[in-house]
Design a protein around this motif. Structure first.
Motif, PDB file in Angstrom:
ATOM      1  N   ALA A   1     -35.707  27.483  31.843  1.00  0.00           N
ATOM      2  CA  ALA A   1     -36.570  28.140  30.853  1.00  0.00           C
ATOM      3  C   ALA A   1     -36.185  27.713  29.437  1.00  0.00           C
ATOM      4  O   ALA A   1     -37.066  27.457  28.597  1.00  0.00           O
ATOM      5  CB  ALA A   1     -36.481  29.657  31.003  1.00  0.00           C
ATOM      6  N   GLN A   2     -34.871  27.630  29.181  1.00  0.00           N
ATOM      7  CA  GLN A   2     -34.417  27.173  27.853  1.00  0.00           C
ATOM      8  C   GLN A   2     -34.861  25.733  27.607  1.00  0.00           C
ATOM      9  O   GLN A   2     -35.303  25.390  26.507  1.00  0.00           O
ATOM     10  CB  GLN A   2     -32.894  27.262  27.762  1.00  0.00           C
ATOM     11  N   LEU A   3     -34.733  24.902  28.641  1.00  0.00           N
ATOM     12  CA  LEU A   3     -35.131  23.502  28.511  1.00  0.00           C
ATOM     13  C   LEU A   3     -36.633  23.387  28.234  1.00  0.00           C
ATOM     14  O   LEU A   3     -37.049  22.591  27.390  1.00  0.00           O
ATOM     15  CB  LEU A   3     -34.765  22.729  29.778  1.00  0.00           C
ATOM     16  N   GLU A   4     -37.432  24.181  28.929  1.00  0.00           N
ATOM     17  CA  GLU A   4     -38.877  24.166  28.678  1.00  0.00           C
ATOM     18  C   GLU A   4     -39.170  24.563  27.232  1.00  0.00           C
ATOM     19  O   GLU A   4     -40.010  23.941  26.571  1.00  0.00           O
ATOM     20  CB  GLU A   4     -39.600  25.103  29.644  1.00  0.00           C
ATOM     21  N   PHE A   5     -38.473  25.588  26.745  1.00  0.00           N
ATOM     22  CA  PHE A   5     -38.670  26.016  25.356  1.00  0.00           C
ATOM     23  C   PHE A   5     -38.289  24.892  24.393  1.00  0.00           C
ATOM     24  O   PHE A   5     -39.011  24.615  23.431  1.00  0.00           O
ATOM     25  CB  PHE A   5     -37.842  27.269  25.066  1.00  0.00           C
ATOM     26  N   LEU A   6     -37.162  24.227  24.663  1.00  0.00           N
ATOM     27  CA  LEU A   6     -36.727  23.130  23.799  1.00  0.00           C
ATOM     28  C   LEU A   6     -37.709  21.959  23.843  1.00  0.00           C
ATOM     29  O   LEU A   6     -37.958  21.313  22.817  1.00  0.00           O
ATOM     30  CB  LEU A   6     -35.330  22.659  24.200  1.00  0.00           C
ATOM     31  N   GLN A   7     -38.272  21.694  25.025  1.00  0.00           N
ATOM     32  CA  GLN A   7     -39.257  20.615  25.125  1.00  0.00           C
ATOM     33  C   GLN A   7     -40.504  20.935  24.313  1.00  0.00           C
ATOM     34  O   GLN A   7     -41.050  20.068  23.627  1.00  0.00           O
ATOM     35  CB  GLN A   7     -39.623  20.364  26.593  1.00  0.00           C
ATOM     36  N   ILE A   8     -40.934  22.190  24.378  1.00  0.00           N
ATOM     37  CA  ILE A   8     -42.100  22.600  23.586  1.00  0.00           C
ATOM     38  C   ILE A   8     -41.791  22.479  22.099  1.00  0.00           C
ATOM     39  O   ILE A   8     -42.599  21.969  21.313  1.00  0.00           O
ATOM     40  CB  ILE A   8     -42.525  24.038  23.964  1.00  0.00           C
ATOM     41  N   ALA A   9     -40.607  22.938  21.702  1.00  0.00           N
ATOM     42  CA  ALA A   9     -40.203  22.855  20.294  1.00  0.00           C
ATOM     43  C   ALA A   9     -40.115  21.387  19.861  1.00  0.00           C
ATOM     44  O   ALA A   9     -40.518  21.037  18.739  1.00  0.00           O
ATOM     45  CB  ALA A   9     -38.874  23.560  20.085  1.00  0.00           C
ATOM     46  N   ASN A  10     -39.604  20.530  20.734  1.00  0.00           N
ATOM     47  CA  ASN A  10     -39.488  19.111  20.420  1.00  0.00           C
ATOM     48  C   ASN A  10     -40.876  18.492  20.239  1.00  0.00           C
ATOM     49  O   ASN A  10     -41.106  17.742  19.280  1.00  0.00           O
ATOM     50  CB  ASN A  10     -38.725  18.393  21.534  1.00  0.00           C
TER      51      ASN A  10
END
Length: 108
Positions: A69-78
């Motif tokens: 979930a954190q990785l998905e959030f970071l990908q969206i932010a990226n």
């Protein structure tokens, strides 16, 4: 009195035969009860082993799920940062081109 003695003898015989069957059944019930207690103990042990095993699987799964979930959030932010950077870069290019065009039109 012979009839009474005959009936008494039959009752005594019947009770005696039933008594041995009841004792035999009671012994079997005791054996089954011991077996049942043993099975209950095994079930409790297996239940404990299952709970421990489940925790060993679920805890890492939950941690992995949280990290995903954190990785998905970071990908969206990226992606959002990259798109924002593209907009800013294109805006600067357009301003540069606009300045060049304004300078060219002033020079004419």
């Amino acid at each position: 009195t012979v009839i009474i003695q005959n009936i008494s003898c039959k009752i005594h015989s019947h009770v005696g035969s039933q008594h041995s069957q009841i004792l035999s059944q009671a012994e079997r019930i005791r054996d089954i009860d011991k077996h049942l207690e043993n099975v209950k103990r095994r079930v409790v042990d297996l239940s404990h082993i299952f709970k421990v095993s489940k925790q060993r699987v679920i805890k890492p799964y939950k941690e992995l799920k949280h990290k995903v979930a954190q990785l998905e959030f970071l990908q969206i932010a990226n992606r959002l940062s990259v798109q924002t950077l593209r907009v800013v870069t294109k805006s600067h290019k357009l301003r540069s081109q606009l300045r060049v065009m304004e300078e060219a039109s002033r020079a004419k």
